[in-house]
Design a protein around this motif. Structure first.
Motif, PDB file in Angstrom:
ATOM      1  N   ALA A 186     -11.622   6.253   4.589  1.00 25.59           N
ATOM      2  CA  ALA A 186     -10.792   5.943   3.491  1.00 25.59           C
ATOM      3  C   ALA A 186      -9.070   6.377   4.132  1.00 25.59           C
ATOM      4  O   ALA A 186      -8.543   5.962   3.313  1.00 25.59           O
ATOM      5  N   ALA A 187      -9.712   7.647   4.380  1.00 23.82           N
ATOM      6  CA  ALA A 187      -8.533   8.297   4.215  1.00 23.82           C
ATOM      7  C   ALA A 187      -6.755   7.773   5.285  1.00 23.82           C
ATOM      8  O   ALA A 187      -5.784   8.426   4.909  1.00 23.82           O
ATOM      9  N   CYS A 188      -7.594   6.851   5.270  1.00 28.23           N
ATOM     10  CA  CYS A 188      -6.702   6.202   6.295  1.00 28.23           C
ATOM     11  C   CYS A 188      -5.473   5.656   5.870  1.00 28.23           C
ATOM     12  O   CYS A 188      -4.987   5.649   4.691  1.00 28.23           O
ATOM     13  N   ILE A 189      -4.356   6.151   6.438  1.00 25.93           N
ATOM     14  CA  ILE A 189      -3.093   6.239   5.792  1.00 25.93           C
ATOM     15  C   ILE A 189      -2.187   4.598   6.377  1.00 25.93           C
ATOM     16  O   ILE A 189      -1.304   3.696   5.367  1.00 25.93           O
TER      17      ILE A 189
ATOM     18  N   ARG B 125       0.517  -1.080   0.072  1.00 24.77           N
ATOM     19  CA  ARG B 125      -0.118  -0.543   0.237  1.00 24.77           C
ATOM     20  C   ARG B 125       1.143   1.584  -0.340  1.00 24.77           C
ATOM     21  O   ARG B 125       0.465   2.499  -0.129  1.00 24.77           O
TER      22      ARG B 125
ATOM     23  N   GLN C 149      -4.434   7.861  -3.940  1.00 18.97           N
ATOM     24  CA  GLN C 149      -3.690   6.804  -2.324  1.00 18.97           C
ATOM     25  C   GLN C 149      -5.996   5.381  -2.806  1.00 18.97           C
ATOM     26  O   GLN C 149      -5.837   4.634  -2.145  1.00 18.97           O
ATOM     27  N   GLN C 150      -6.811   6.366  -3.147  1.00 21.80           N
ATOM     28  CA  GLN C 150      -7.913   5.186  -2.929  1.00 21.80           C
ATOM     29  C   GLN C 150      -8.059   4.670  -3.758  1.00 21.80           C
ATOM     30  O   GLN C 150      -8.368   3.313  -3.881  1.00 21.80           O
TER      31      GLN C 150
ATOM     32  N   ARG D  57     -11.873  13.401  -3.392  1.00 24.92           N
ATOM     33  CA  ARG D  57     -11.144  14.505  -3.104  1.00 24.92           C
ATOM     34  C   ARG D  57      -9.540  15.027  -3.688  1.00 24.92           C
ATOM     35  O   ARG D  57      -9.495  14.724  -4.501  1.00 24.92           O
TER      36      ARG D  57
ATOM     37  N   PRO E 194     -14.293   5.668  -3.514  1.00 28.92           N
ATOM     38  CA  PRO E 194     -15.059   6.051  -2.677  1.00 28.92           C
ATOM     39  C   PRO E 194     -14.822   7.597  -3.133  1.00 28.92           C
ATOM     40  O   PRO E 194     -14.348   8.326  -3.514  1.00 28.92           O
TER      41      PRO E 194
ATOM     42  N   MET F 151     -15.498   8.508   2.119  1.00 30.59           N
ATOM     43  CA  MET F 151     -14.015   8.723   1.943  1.00 30.59           C
ATOM     44  C   MET F 151     -12.954   9.622   3.454  1.00 30.59           C
ATOM     45  O   MET F 151     -12.056   9.760   3.667  1.00 30.59           O
ATOM     46  N   ASP F 152     -13.821   9.979   4.605  1.00 23.44           N
ATOM     47  CA  ASP F 152     -13.348  10.003   5.770  1.00 23.44           C
ATOM     48  C   ASP F 152     -12.336   8.885   6.295  1.00 23.44           C
ATOM     49  O   ASP F 152     -11.418   8.923   6.347  1.00 23.44           O
TER      50      ASP F 152
END
Lengths: 645, 246
Positions: B157-160, A70, A165-166, A160, A134, B154-155
């Motif tokens: 999913a923003a986890c890194i 990742r 990343q997504q 965003r 998303p 999305m909030d």
């Protein structure tokens, strides 16, 4: 000079890929289990290919130097991914995406590859949505789009400012699922050191376990290199610290031609350099040019006052601002392609209108859009980017305009591949940024993610199968074979040599020196004299490196300095090839700007008569490269001068 | 700036570690924290010492690789940033800075400040995805997602995946990390089919790997560089309970 065969299928452009798939060879399920595929790199191209090939039933081994798949640098892509969905009903189509990409690439990309890319772009969006990526949505629940450079339609899908990343977490999820199912085996903290060739075909790799330092031999019926670009040859770039050229450089030395190395992309909107200790540059997404306006002061005195800290940007009246992109390119305005925007910014700074303490910056201003849309809208669209800017620069971009300057970001050049993404070494494939295929001399924004996923999900799974169909009788080979032993021995010799130098200067010293040579002579503006000088300087620096580099520690432990040294050694060779290619290409096109070849208005002056070809270099020895040409034939598109006015 | 650094040095997983003190001078406040460590390492190499090993890659706060416990806080004194985005202007001239690796049983130290976080990959492998093969996906706009849920997904999913939440937690709990992934899919229609299996499998693996339990201290949320909300933990608990009883 031999001509290269791209193996582009016959027939009309729009049906080539369908034709190919209809007639390609397939491997039956019981044979798939018996075939091993090695994939190096876990970015979008690598992880998507590994997941897809695993799902199909092949045995996959995937390698990454990071601690987890990742982390691959695809994760840092901000703005978005293009597709020809035409959801906004603004006239988009597969043809138009294809056309914009060819034109954006300044007519130096292969037509059939680009058409295929545009064709599968819509499948990518479908696939990613099915995975639960998303993406941004409209209130009605449908997908939202925004605009990117080089296009007059809104075709960019985004999550965003974290689209890369997504998408990567989507393909990482798919990959993780296959790891759990046992079709893919993951080797993290492993670096590919060389490819192993048996009877003219790629059959495996030598990898180094970065924890124990031990070398390992891995067999595969086919090998895929998806290790990204080589922007770090400039030292400072928007690439990750570990991004490197070593995999594609090692395969180059084993016979895989390297195409168009001089096509490098300088991204216009990055945070300017601020000190010698700086280790990397941070990108501010191109999407900001949707709402931000780029300008410098009209008066030199104002620019100078700003440089000296005596005048604030907000105190410069509207009439004294030069929105130079809008002035020069009214049709595309702030959304011209990256190479055009970068050169325009450099031109203004060179002419003495640059701002900020170093004078190497221009403004990216949101005052007008905040006034028109309100701060909350700008915050919703770009909040994380504004936050990132504020953390780094310590200034509030909602109040004061951002200061930005171009920086090395992406490399269009890379390993030469044919229509099947196969290199000039049989059984060896290259995907994503590591190959050269789709972006010509300049990549449009939001097209890197599209290409990485197109290669990984929708192209390689077909084309590799076509190759492997002919390999079903080849049994798994023992890695005791002489070819594996010899390859390992060569790697061992090189590592021993690096460790034995015990010189006086650190690896970073050499990398920074190389970066300076590259940026000054092989950066945004290139000249014959400068390129010759660069080649000379690089050769000297390389000789010095092999005499004087200092690497502490030992081979058999975590040794980050050794890892860096091994990569910098390759950059020191690649830098020379890059300059060599730039010297050979006596024209300006896309990201390659030779100052001798420009129009009266300072735009790129292409030379289609002599240079409408892919320059594919063959390695003959250190500093000894032979040029092979792949002529670019445009059947569908009329080759024109690129105009964004 | 003049600084005193106390850094955890440990040769490898088996060796004992200790703090070593280093003095550093002439550091620009505009330097990032990792660039400050680069400068230290250059000096150590100069003196024939082994450089300090730490994980890092993108240096723009998104890859999740950097993992430094600085003055008792994961990623240091600034809020909502990773260590690579932390700048020296957040410290003062003359400061002593203590730098440790993530400390949690499921994250063994590899060397110095570098730890093994493959436990996170193992949790994701249990179900941190929608099981859909490549090809044959339906037209994207056939799946409509309300803007509110899409934003909440999305909030989460923003986890890194950096592990700061685990490092911050006195119990070494991975609840914030796991719940962020569970929440992303719980909030989206694509995730519904496997929702029950997903939460059960991921939680089981989290427990097996030795992560601790959540006792609602919320240090994880306070230290998360991406501001992942603790409400995800509540959502995961609800998902888990529903999956268990139904």
């Amino acid at each position: 000079m031999a001509e290269l065969n791209s193996k582009t299928p016959k027939g009309p452009l729009s049906s080539k890929w369908t034709q190919y798939k209809d007639h390609q060879n397939l491997v039956n399920p019981s044979n798939k289990r018996k075939l091993d595929i090695i994939i190096v790199g876990t970015g979008l191209a690598g992880s998507a290919a590994a997941a897809s090939l695993g799902e199909m039933g092949f045995n996959v081994k995937i390698f990454c130097y990071q601690d987890s798949p990742r982390r691959a640098h695809s994760i840092a892509a901000q703005g978005g991914i293009n597709a020809a969905k035409n959801y906004p009903n603004d006239g988009d189509s597969i043809y138009r995406l294809f056309y914009d990409t060819i034109k954006g690439g300044d007519y130096r990309a292969r037509e059939a590859n680009v058409y295929r890319l545009a064709e599968v772009s819509n499948n990518i969006i479908d696939q990613c949505v099915a995975q639960g990526v998303p993406f941004a949505r409209e209130y009605g629940g449908s997908l939202e789009n925004r605009s990117f450079g080089g296009a007059q339609v809104s075709r960019t899908f985004f999550a965003r400012g974290q689209t890369g990343q997504q998408l990567l977490l989507g393909s990482y999820g798919a990959l993780s699922r296959q790891i759990k199912l046992g079709t893919v085996k993951l080797y993290d903290r492993h670096e590919m050191m060389d490819v192993v060739i048996v009877d003219g075909k790629a059959r495996g790799i030598i990898a180094r376990d970065l924890i124990t330092g031990k070398l390992e031999r891995h067999f595969g019926h086919a090998v895929v290199v998806a290790t990204g670009g080589y922007g770090n040859v400039f030292y400072l770039s928007t690439n990750a610290m570990g991004s490197n050229t070593s995999a594609i450089w090692q395969i180059f030395k084993k016979g895989a031609y390297f195409a168009n190395p001089c096509f490098t992309q300088i991204h216009p909107t990055c945070i300017p350099v601020h000190g010698d200790y700086q280790s990397k540059l941070t990108l501010m997404s191109e999407s900001l040019r949707n709402d931000g306006r780029i300008w410098v002061p009209k008066k030199k005195a104002d620019a100078e006052a700003h440089r000296n800290g005596k005048l604030k940007a907000n105190d410069i009246p509207e009439d004294d601002r030069d929105y130079f992109l809008e002035r020069r390119y009214p049709a595309f305005g702030n959304l011209v392609p990256r190479d055009v925007a970068s050169r325009a910014a450099k031109e203004r700074c060179d002419a003495g209108f640059g701002v900020g303490p170093t004078g190497l910056a221009v403004f990216l201003d949101f005052r007008e859009s905040i006034g028109r849309l309100g701060k909350h809208v700008i915050e919703e669209r770009y909040g994380n980017l504004f936050q990132m800017y504020e953390k780094i620069v310590d200034e509030n971009p909602y109040v004061n305009p951002m200061m930005i300057y171009p920086a090395v970001h992406y490399t269009m050049g890379g390993t030469w591949v044919d229509y099947e993404l196969q290199t000039t070494v049989t059984g060896l494939f290259a995907a994503g940024e590591a190959n050269f295929s789709d972006h010509g001399a300049n990549r449009l924004g939001a097209s890197a993610l599209m290409q990485g996923l197109a290669d990984g999900y929708f192209v390689l799974p077909y084309t590799i199968q076509n190759y492997l169909a002919g390999e079903i009788r080849v049994a798994r080979m023992s890695t005791d074979k002489a070819e594996f032993a010899d390859a390992e021995k060569a790697v061992q010799t090189r590592l021993d040599k690096l460790m034995s130098i015990k010189g006086t200067r650190s690896v970073d010293h050499f990398h920074k020196e190389l970066g300076k040579i590259m940026w000054e002579n092989v950066g945004m503006g290139r000249t014959e004299a400068g390129l010759k000088k660069a080649i000379d300087l690089i050769r000297k620096l390389r000789a010095e490196f092999w005499k004087d580099v200092k690497i502490p520690g030992t081979l058999y432990e975590v040794n980050t300095e050794l890892e860096k040294a091994n990569r910098v050694a390759d950059f020191l060779e690649l830098g020379e090839l890059l300059a060599f290619d730039a010297l050979n290409r006596n024209e300006s096109c896309g990201g390659h700007f030779r100052e001798e070849y420009q129009t009266d208005e300072g735009e790129c002056k292409r030379n289609d008569e002599d240079y409408k070809y892919v320059a594919a270099w063959e390695y003959k020895g250190e500093g000894d490269f032979i040029l092979h040409k792949e002529p670019l034939v445009y059947e569908e598109i009329e080759v024109k001068q690129r105009v964004y006015k | 700036m003049k600084l005193t650094l106390k850094i955890w040095r440990q040769k490898d997983a088996k060796s004992a570690g200790k703090f070593v003190t280093y003095a550093l001078d002439n550091i620009s406040p505009n330097c990032s924290f990792l660039e400050m460590l680069d400068i230290l390492n250059e000096q150590l190499i100069e003196k024939n010492d082994d450089p300090v090993v730490f994980d890092h890659d993108c240096r723009e706060g998104i890859c999740g690789m950097c993992s430094l416990y600085i003055n008792g806080r994961p990623h240091g004194p600034d809020d909502a940033v990773t260590a690579c985005q932390l700048h020296m202007r957040k410290f003062h001239d003359g400061d002593t800075i203590v730098i440790e690796p993530w400390r949690a049983r499921p994250f063994p130290v590899i060397r110095d400040l570098m730890v093994d976080r493959s436990a996170f990959d193992k949790i994701i492998q249990e179900g941190g995805y929608v099981s859909v093969n490549t090809g044959g996906a339906a037209e994207a706009n056939n799946i409509l997602v309300g803007k509110e849920n899409s934003e909440l997904a999305m909030d989460a999913a923003a986890c890194i995946g950096c592990g700061a939440c685990v490092a911050a937690c006195k119990n070494g709990s991975a609840m914030l990390f796991v719940s962020a992934k569970v929440s992303q899919f719980a909030l989206l229609p694509q995730g519904q089919v496997e929702a029950k299996q997903r939460v059960k499998k991921m939680v089981r693996m989290m427990d097996e790997l030795g992560f601790g339990n959540c006792t609602n201290t919320y240090a994880c949320e306070a230290e998360c560089p991406k501001l992942i909300s603790r409400s995800n933990i509540a959502r995961m608990n609800r998902e888990f309970l529903c999956a268990k009883v139904s």
